[in-house]
Scaffold this active site. Structure first.
Site, PDB file in Angstrom:
ATOM      1  N   HIS A 165      35.347  76.855 -35.145  1.00  0.00           N
ATOM      2  CA  HIS A 165      35.526  78.212 -35.641  1.00  0.00           C
ATOM      3  C   HIS A 165      34.201  78.769 -36.136  1.00  0.00           C
ATOM      4  CE1 HIS A 165      36.272  75.325 -38.880  1.00  0.00           C
ATOM      5  NE2 HIS A 165      35.645  76.179 -39.670  1.00  0.00           N
ATOM      6  N   CYS A 166      34.105  80.089 -36.164  1.00  0.00           N
ATOM      7  CA  CYS A 166      32.907  80.730 -36.690  1.00  0.00           C
ATOM      8  C   CYS A 166      33.219  82.179 -37.018  1.00  0.00           C
ATOM      9  CB  CYS A 166      31.753  80.656 -35.684  1.00  0.00           C
ATOM     10  SG  CYS A 166      32.019  81.654 -34.210  1.00  0.00           S
TER      11      CYS A 166
END
Length: 156
Positions: free
Chosen positions: A72-73
């Site tokens: 995720h980011c």
């Protein structure tokens, strides 16, 4: 619309659900996610997405064990949360906490400022993936349609 209504079924589009992807490494998985998001929305830069995913991995692997990874980011200029679900044709090494290779990947790309939503979705995902029978169902899916239906069907 309140942000608390974000659930896995309303961030995961059928076209971002990919079944039995051939990827040879963790890097390739992350590249594939970035390229795929870019194909669906050309306003999003695949290099930016890839670099942000890699930066997050450098802080510690998002492989949570039992063959699952939740890379995720955050992304500047993003106005919604994007989820990508992939099962892999062959498990790849993801530097997971239990050293098991990964074959189920759920990527989460969130707007730069979306902190609570981000954490809420991560916890929903972790809860779902904690159920081994559910993961087994995902692994048995032969096509993207059944994979998408399985992922969103058993909302808690």
């Amino acid at each position: 619309m309140s942000d608390s209504s974000l659930t896995i079924d309303n961030i995961l589009a059928p076209e971002l659900t990919l079944c039995r992807v051939a990827a040879s490494s963790k890097k390739r998985v992350l590249e594939f996610i970035a390229e795929y998001i870019h194909q669906q929305d050309e306003s999003l830069n695949d290099t930016d997405i890839f670099n942000n995913l890699v930066s997050r991995e450098r802080l510690g692997s998002t492989g949570i064990g039992d063959g699952i990874a939740i890379p995720h980011c955050r992304l500047d200029g993003l106005d919604r949360v994007i989820g990508v679900l992939m099962t892999l044709a062959e498990p790849v090494d993801f530097d997971s906490i239990d050293n098991q290779p990964v074959d189920i990947v759920f990527a989460l790309i969130v707007p730069k400022e979306a902190t609570s939503e981000h954490l809420e979705l991560l916890s929903q995902l972790a809860e779902k993936f904690n159920e081994s029978s559910f993961c087994e169902k995902l692994r048995q899916c032969q096509d993207t349609d059944s994979l998408h239906k399985t992922m969103i069907s058993n909302q808690n």
